[in-house]
Design a protein around this motif. Sequence first.
Motif, short mmCIF file in Angstrom:
data_model
loop_
_atom_site.label_atom_id
_atom_site.label_comp_id
_atom_site.label_asym_id
_atom_site.label_seq_id
_atom_site.Cartn_x
_atom_site.Cartn_y
_atom_site.Cartn_z
N SER A 68 0.81 -1.21 0.00
CA SER A 68 0.00 0.00 0.00
C SER A 68 0.85 1.28 0.00
N THR A 69 2.17 1.12 -0.10
CA THR A 69 3.07 2.28 -0.10
C THR A 69 3.31 2.77 -1.52
N SER A 70 3.12 4.05 -1.71
CA SER A 70 3.35 4.67 -3.01
C SER A 70 4.85 4.85 -3.24
N PRO A 71 5.32 4.73 -4.48
CA PRO A 71 6.73 4.98 -4.77
C PRO A 71 7.20 6.38 -4.38
N ASN A 72 6.28 7.31 -4.22
CA ASN A 72 6.64 8.68 -3.82
C ASN A 72 6.82 8.81 -2.31
N ASP A 73 6.37 7.82 -1.57
CA ASP A 73 6.46 7.83 -0.11
C ASP A 73 7.91 7.54 0.31
N ALA B 241 8.97 5.98 2.78
CA ALA B 241 9.08 4.61 3.29
C ALA B 241 9.37 3.61 2.18
N TYR B 242 9.04 3.97 0.94
CA TYR B 242 9.25 3.08 -0.20
C TYR B 242 10.72 2.67 -0.32
N GLN B 243 11.62 3.64 -0.18
CA GLN B 243 13.06 3.35 -0.27
C GLN B 243 13.53 2.45 0.88
N PHE B 244 12.92 2.61 2.05
CA PHE B 244 13.23 1.74 3.18
C PHE B 244 12.89 0.29 2.83
N TYR B 245 11.70 0.08 2.26
CA TYR B 245 11.29 -1.28 1.89
C TYR B 245 12.20 -1.85 0.81
N ILE B 246 12.58 -1.04 -0.15
CA ILE B 246 13.49 -1.49 -1.22
C ILE B 246 14.81 -1.94 -0.62
N SER B 247 15.35 -1.17 0.32
CA SER B 247 16.64 -1.54 0.92
C SER B 247 16.53 -2.85 1.70
N LYS B 248 15.41 -3.05 2.38
CA LYS B 248 15.20 -4.29 3.13
C LYS B 248 15.05 -5.48 2.17
N LEU B 249 14.34 -5.28 1.06
CA LEU B 249 14.12 -6.36 0.11
C LEU B 249 15.40 -6.77 -0.61
N LYS B 250 16.39 -5.90 -0.63
CA LYS B 250 17.67 -6.25 -1.25
C LYS B 250 18.39 -7.34 -0.46
N LYS B 251 17.96 -7.60 0.78
CA LYS B 251 18.55 -8.67 1.58
C LYS B 251 18.11 -10.06 1.11
N VAL B 252 17.03 -10.09 0.34
CA VAL B 252 16.48 -11.37 -0.11
C VAL B 252 17.43 -11.99 -1.13
N ASN B 253 17.79 -13.22 -0.87
CA ASN B 253 18.66 -13.95 -1.78
C ASN B 253 17.89 -15.11 -2.39
N ALA B 254 18.02 -15.24 -3.69
CA ALA B 254 17.38 -16.37 -4.37
C ALA B 254 18.04 -17.66 -3.91
N ALA B 255 17.22 -18.65 -3.66
CA ALA B 255 17.74 -19.95 -3.27
C ALA B 255 18.52 -20.54 -4.43
N LYS B 256 19.63 -21.14 -4.12
CA LYS B 256 20.44 -21.79 -5.15
C LYS B 256 19.81 -23.14 -5.50
N ILE B 257 19.72 -23.40 -6.77
CA ILE B 257 19.18 -24.68 -7.22
C ILE B 257 20.37 -25.56 -7.60
N HIS B 258 20.45 -26.70 -6.95
CA HIS B 258 21.55 -27.63 -7.23
C HIS B 258 21.07 -28.66 -8.22
N GLN B 259 21.85 -28.85 -9.25
CA GLN B 259 21.49 -29.78 -10.29
C GLN B 259 22.31 -31.05 -10.13
N ALA B 260 21.66 -32.18 -10.20
CA ALA B 260 22.36 -33.45 -10.11
C ALA B 260 23.20 -33.66 -11.36
N ASN B 261 24.35 -34.28 -11.18
CA ASN B 261 25.21 -34.60 -12.31
C ASN B 261 24.77 -35.92 -12.92
N LEU B 262 23.84 -35.84 -13.84
CA LEU B 262 23.33 -37.02 -14.52
C LEU B 262 23.96 -37.13 -15.89
#
Length: 75
Positions: free
Chosen positions: A42-47, A49-70
């Motif tokens: 519900s936060t507008s990009p002009n708010d 607080a928007y930049q605060f949320y962006i900085s917090k979301l940068k902590k999110v790391n994509a899970a690494k997908i391990h592929q079997a050696n077939l």
Amino acid sequence: MDLAAANQNKEKTCIICEQKKQIGIHLYTSFICSDCEEKMISTSPNDPAYQFYISKLKKVNAAKIHQANLPIGEP
């Protein structure tokens, strides 16, 4: 009690407010509580607080997908 029910009752630390909560969403390996999720969507990009949320979301790391050696051609 099954494993899913046990995990639902377990408190997790929100990456936004850093408080322990039970209800929220998982984004890869991170947890965002439902209160912060609602505030973020519900936060507008002009708010400011928007930049605060962006900085917090940068902590999110994509899970690494391990592929079997077939061998090629093997299922």
